[in-house]
Enzyme design. Structure first.
Site, PDB file in Angstrom:
ATOM      1  N   GLU A 207       0.808  -1.215   0.000  1.00 43.14           N
ATOM      2  CA  GLU A 207       0.000   0.000   0.000  1.00 43.14           C
ATOM      3  C   GLU A 207       0.843   1.267   0.000  1.00 43.14           C
ATOM      4  O   GLU A 207       0.340   2.357   0.261  1.00 43.14           O
ATOM      5  CB  GLU A 207      -0.965  -0.025   1.188  1.00 43.14           C
ATOM      6  N   GLU A 287      -8.606  -0.667  13.799  1.00 44.06           N
ATOM      7  CA  GLU A 287      -9.354  -1.555  12.902  1.00 44.06           C
ATOM      8  C   GLU A 287      -8.938  -3.002  13.132  1.00 44.06           C
ATOM      9  O   GLU A 287      -7.745  -3.293  13.218  1.00 44.06           O
ATOM     10  CB  GLU A 287      -9.076  -1.142  11.455  1.00 44.06           C
ATOM     11  N   ASP A 314     -13.489  -4.764  10.015  1.00 47.69           N
ATOM     12  CA  ASP A 314     -13.205  -5.066   8.606  1.00 47.69           C
ATOM     13  C   ASP A 314     -13.465  -6.550   8.369  1.00 47.69           C
ATOM     14  O   ASP A 314     -14.535  -6.942   7.920  1.00 47.69           O
ATOM     15  CB  ASP A 314     -11.769  -4.682   8.269  1.00 47.69           C
ATOM     16  N   LYS A 339     -15.578  -2.136   1.975  1.00 45.16           N
ATOM     17  CA  LYS A 339     -14.806  -2.615   0.827  1.00 45.16           C
ATOM     18  C   LYS A 339     -15.779  -3.221  -0.172  1.00 45.16           C
ATOM     19  O   LYS A 339     -16.427  -4.231   0.116  1.00 45.16           O
ATOM     20  CB  LYS A 339     -13.774  -3.658   1.264  1.00 45.16           C
TER      21      LYS A 339
END
Length: 456
Positions: A207, A287, A314, A339
């Protein structure tokens, strides 16, 4: 001219990791065109919609998606041809019923999502509207506060850091563009800090963040805060910290195994570990702090920290309305990560966001570690006024593309673009919500009314 679907065509392209993924084109009778590329995750929840891959080791090491592409070009194309692209719910319902499984394993969530998003883009083109305005047409929009993943670990990097993401949150600014400038300055300063401390930053993680071999997880936070100060900003005023431990990845036999620190922790001990950090550092969001199957632990975590920080599910919720409903009922977490490919259609994504908003949960629109140049999540974050976005670090063009799209949107909106700053982080507590919190009711063609709480 008609907004009916005339043509649907899919192809295999490559994502940011060089792995195959699905891209879909949709053409309407009016000539309007929409295209969407589907991302892919590295650390995936066990209850996510199924990403269909061929499994033939002779082709792309088993990761090709020719079957998903074929499903789009045959079964799905035949089913949606002639349907009105402006009726997103009908398009998505048709594909869900055609698949017939709970997790979209027959056609593939990557096939279904590609068509869902490309159709929505074609519909926006047909109406000659920017995509975010097609999704929600109101006067004022919330620009999302970015969570920028500047140090990568876990499944996103080849180092000994257990936790997956250490993020900076530039929430102490009046505009998105100012926040982005701060983020870039801290990111580049962090490189200098890490080099000065003797760490290698020759490469970056999936990322775009640095992936140094640090002696502990806490060392990542210390390095980031040092960079914030050296860049001329104040931690806890201009810049905050967000974490994504992705703890399911190091949850083994009921214990949290922090190999870099040689620790094996129970759920209660892991919660105390986080609580100490929350007291010590300007952390606003955690998260997947506990594993997706550790619901008893999540309940304890929420009771202890839910009125102090944002607790994002998540892997816990996988953007699934039915799973989220159970979490809300049990009082687990206070936020959901969004997502698109976890659930597989735009309609179901909106349903999850609507449910979260109605329950007082925040929504964080997110990328995946395997991304493309597609910027659809930038428009989604603005359209839904989610107030938060995760789209990686300040390097790699697949991440920067989303930030640049947000800059364009903010420029286009002018004074009608509102940057919420720290107010985007609403925690569940016993305190009454301030009177200036308003509900924006969004009626669109993608789903039922979407309720998003906005603080001005």
């Amino acid at each position: 001219m008609s907004s009916q679907i005339k043509q649907v065509f899919a192809r295999q392209i490559l994502d940011s990791r060089g792995n195959p993924t699905v891209e879909v084109d949709v053409v309407l009778e009016s000539g309007a065109f929409g295209r969407a590329a589907v991302p892919s995750g590295a650390s995936t929840g066990i209850r996510e919609a199924l990403e269909l891959r061929d499994g033939n080791k002779a082709l792309f090491l088993g990761k090709s998606v020719y079957k998903a592409v074929e499903n789009v070009n045959t079964k799905i194309a035949q089913a949606v041809k002639g349907l009105d692209a402006l009726d997103q719910r009908l398009i998505d319902k048709t594909m869900i019923e055609l698949d017939g499984s709970e997790n979209k394993k027959n056609l593939g969530a990557n096939a279904i999502l590609g068509v869902s998003l490309a159709t929505a883009r074609a519909a926006a083109s047909h109406l000659r509207k920017p995509f975010y305005r097609y999704l929600m047409d109101v006067k004022e929009y919330l620009m999302p506060v970015p969570m920028m993943n500047v140090i990568n670990g876990g499944s996103h990097a080849d180092n000994n850091v257990d936790m997956q993401e250490f993020m900076i949150v530039p929430a102490g600014f009046d505009t998105f563009s100012e926040a982005l400038r701060c983020g870039t300055e801290v990111f580049h300063t962090l490189k200098k800090v890490l080099i000065a401390d003797g760490y290698s930053v020759a490469g970056v993680g999936d990322e775009g963040g640095y992936a140094p071999d640090l002696p502990s997880n806490e060392a990542a936070i210390e390095a980031i805060l040092k960079a914030v100060k050296e860049a001329g900003y104040e931690p806890g005023k201009h810049v905050f910290i967000a974490l994504d431990p992705a703890s399911s990845e190091f949850y083994k036999d009921g214990k949290y195994e922090l190999k870099s620190e040689n620790k094996s922790l129970t759920s209660e001990e892991m919660i105390d570990y986080y609580a100490a950090w929350v007291e010590k550092y300007p952390i606003v969001s955690i998260e997947d702090g506990l594993a997706e199957e550790d619901w008893a632990g999540w309940k304890l975590l929420t009771e202890k920290l839910g009125n102090k920080v944002q607790l994002v599910g998540d892997d816990l919720f996988v953007t699934n309305p039915s799973i989220l409903a159970k979490g809300i009922e049990k009082g687990i977490a206070n936020s959901i990560l969004i997502k698109l490919n976890q659930i597989g259609t735009l309609t179901e994504t909106f349903e999850a966001m609507a449910m979260a908003g109605q329950a007082g949960y925040t929504c964080v629109v997110s990328h995946r570690s395997g991304e493309t140049s597609d910027t659809i999540i930038a428009d989604l974050a603005v359209a839904t006024c989610s107030g938060q976005i995760k789209t990686g670090s300040l390097s790699r063009s697949d991440r920067i593309a989303k930030y640049n799209q947000l800059l364009r949107i903010e420029e286009e909106l002018g004074e009608n673009a509102i940057y919420p700053g720290i107010k985007a982080f609403v925690f569940n507590s016993d305190e009454e919500v301030e009177e200036d919190v308003q509900e924006i009711i969004v009626e669109d063609s993608e789903a039922e009314k979407v309720v998003v709480q906005v603080e001005e």
